[in-house]
Design an enzyme around this catalytic site. Sequence first.
Site, short mmCIF file in Angstrom:
data_model
loop_
_atom_site.label_atom_id
_atom_site.label_comp_id
_atom_site.label_asym_id
_atom_site.label_seq_id
_atom_site.Cartn_x
_atom_site.Cartn_y
_atom_site.Cartn_z
N LYS A 43 4.18 -7.91 -12.14
CA LYS A 43 4.86 -9.20 -12.10
C LYS A 43 6.33 -9.03 -11.73
O LYS A 43 7.06 -8.27 -12.36
CB LYS A 43 4.74 -9.86 -13.47
CG LYS A 43 5.14 -11.30 -13.52
CD LYS A 43 4.80 -11.86 -14.90
CE LYS A 43 5.24 -13.28 -15.06
NZ LYS A 43 4.23 -14.25 -14.76
N GLY A 48 10.01 -3.66 -16.38
CA GLY A 48 9.44 -2.46 -15.74
C GLY A 48 9.32 -2.61 -14.23
O GLY A 48 9.64 -1.69 -13.47
N CYS A 49 8.89 -3.78 -13.79
CA CYS A 49 8.72 -4.01 -12.36
C CYS A 49 10.07 -4.05 -11.64
O CYS A 49 10.20 -3.58 -10.51
CB CYS A 49 7.93 -5.30 -12.12
SG CYS A 49 6.25 -5.20 -12.81
N THR A 50 11.07 -4.59 -12.32
CA THR A 50 12.41 -4.61 -11.73
C THR A 50 12.97 -3.20 -11.62
O THR A 50 13.53 -2.83 -10.58
CB THR A 50 13.35 -5.51 -12.57
OG1 THR A 50 12.84 -6.84 -12.53
CG2 THR A 50 14.76 -5.48 -12.03
N ALA A 53 11.21 -1.53 -8.66
CA ALA A 53 11.66 -2.05 -7.37
C ALA A 53 13.08 -1.59 -7.05
O ALA A 53 13.37 -1.21 -5.91
CB ALA A 53 11.57 -3.57 -7.35
#
Length: 159
Positions: A43, A48-50, A53
């Site tokens: 998401k 974590g995804c940020t 990325a």
Amino acid sequence: MADTPPAVGSPAPDFTLTVHDGRTVSLSEFKGSRKVALYFYPKSDTPGCTMQACGFRDAFPAFGDIDAVILGVSPDPVKKQAKFVEKYQLPFPILADADHAVCEAYGVWKEKSFMGRKYMGVERTTFLIDKSGTIREILTKFDISKHAETVRAAVAAID
């Protein structure tokens, strides 16, 4: 889509998805010319995804030096992907797989559990694909804070 997920040594399933800026990208566009680091994440704009990325963002120039592209995929809609890219100045395509068909084709759409609740979602996974379109490595368990550098080193080692 595929009944069994792709494995190391198999052809990467082709797909066409909408990019955060509204254009489309197909995996086959890179066949014969670039290696691909294809990463699936749950998401946009979550911690974590940020971190993942932004790690790829910071390592982005090094991927160009090794003839590789980075493609990020999540089930978020294009509008949310665009906000994520703008907020963190991501210099690579973030792809919207809103119907999770590509996630399913790659075997990363799985049952997950959080605080006793079961739901379907993306298992964070990265596929390293060579210039011929063959999957050379699949990464599923990794330290997010070091992931971009791990991926860059692994992609650099691919012929």
